[in-house]
Design a protein around this motif. Sequence first.
Motif, PDB file in Angstrom:
ATOM      1  N   ARG A 191      35.049  44.647  41.719  1.00 38.77           N
ATOM      2  CA  ARG A 191      35.591  44.482  43.059  1.00 38.77           C
ATOM      3  C   ARG A 191      34.736  45.291  44.037  1.00 38.77           C
ATOM      4  N   PRO A 192      34.581  44.829  45.266  1.00 41.95           N
ATOM      5  CA  PRO A 192      33.741  45.545  46.233  1.00 41.95           C
ATOM      6  C   PRO A 192      34.127  47.015  46.351  1.00 41.95           C
ATOM      7  N   GLY A 193      33.156  47.901  46.128  1.00 42.23           N
ATOM      8  CA  GLY A 193      33.391  49.332  46.268  1.00 42.23           C
ATOM      9  C   GLY A 193      34.182  49.964  45.154  1.00 42.23           C
ATOM     10  N   GLN A 194      34.463  49.202  44.072  1.00 43.23           N
ATOM     11  CA  GLN A 194      35.269  49.722  42.972  1.00 43.23           C
ATOM     12  C   GLN A 194      34.450  49.724  41.684  1.00 43.23           C
ATOM     13  N   GLU A 208      36.479  37.654  46.838  1.00 46.50           N
ATOM     14  CA  GLU A 208      35.313  38.528  46.968  1.00 46.50           C
ATOM     15  C   GLU A 208      34.904  39.196  45.656  1.00 46.50           C
ATOM     16  N   ASP A 209      35.655  38.958  44.597  1.00 47.80           N
ATOM     17  CA  ASP A 209      35.363  39.586  43.308  1.00 47.80           C
ATOM     18  C   ASP A 209      34.169  38.941  42.617  1.00 47.80           C
TER      19      ASP A 209
END
Length: 227
Positions: A191-194, A208-209
């Motif tokens: 995931r974005p930023g994760q 977005e994933d």
Amino acid sequence: MAVMAHEESKDLTSGTLVIGLGRFGSAVAVTLDKLGYEILAVERDPARVRAFAGRFPLVEADATSMDALEQLGAREFRAAVVGAGSSLESSVLITANLVDLGMPSIWTKAISREHGRILRRIGAHHVIYPEFDAGQRTAHLVGGRMIDYIEMEKGGFAIMKLRPPREVHGFTLEDLDLRGRYGVNMLGILRPGQPFEYAKAQTRINPEDIIIVSGDARLLEYFANRP
């Protein structure tokens, strides 16, 4: 031919011998060294030897000569990677020498299927086709949702990183039953930023994933090309 050492090396017993420092061989040598593996690179071209001197243990020698291989202690290595694939004659001679020395694991670069068949017949344990494999991988990636693709066996099991098809957006893995519907398994999600997250039944897929899935190569292609 005399063997010329260009760097004082540590004990390389059970290490990997990398023969030929063209694009393929040098990439193997640099990567193995960065990963902390013990290697010894062998190159007969003085210009290439100078270019890589000081970066990893390296000797200037002609590996088509059995005497040269004996001098540098090739029998002590557990594996060898032969990157001299641009010259069919050289790669065959080097591979044959390594077979005669009883090298436990020989990885040899080939430039054609015919070249590869010759290498296997004389005893290479693994034959690599860098240009063919890169071309095939690129064909899977061009124009689709796929971000990365690794085929573990020809026409069989593969792992794919991709943006999820619209029809799975907003659903959990439990809702979707990807294995039952598409024949693929989801290994994890980015995931974005994760950080990377292993897939669980409650994992919900968002537009977005980026998802990592595995399964039969043909079924993965079908899944990746869904709307």
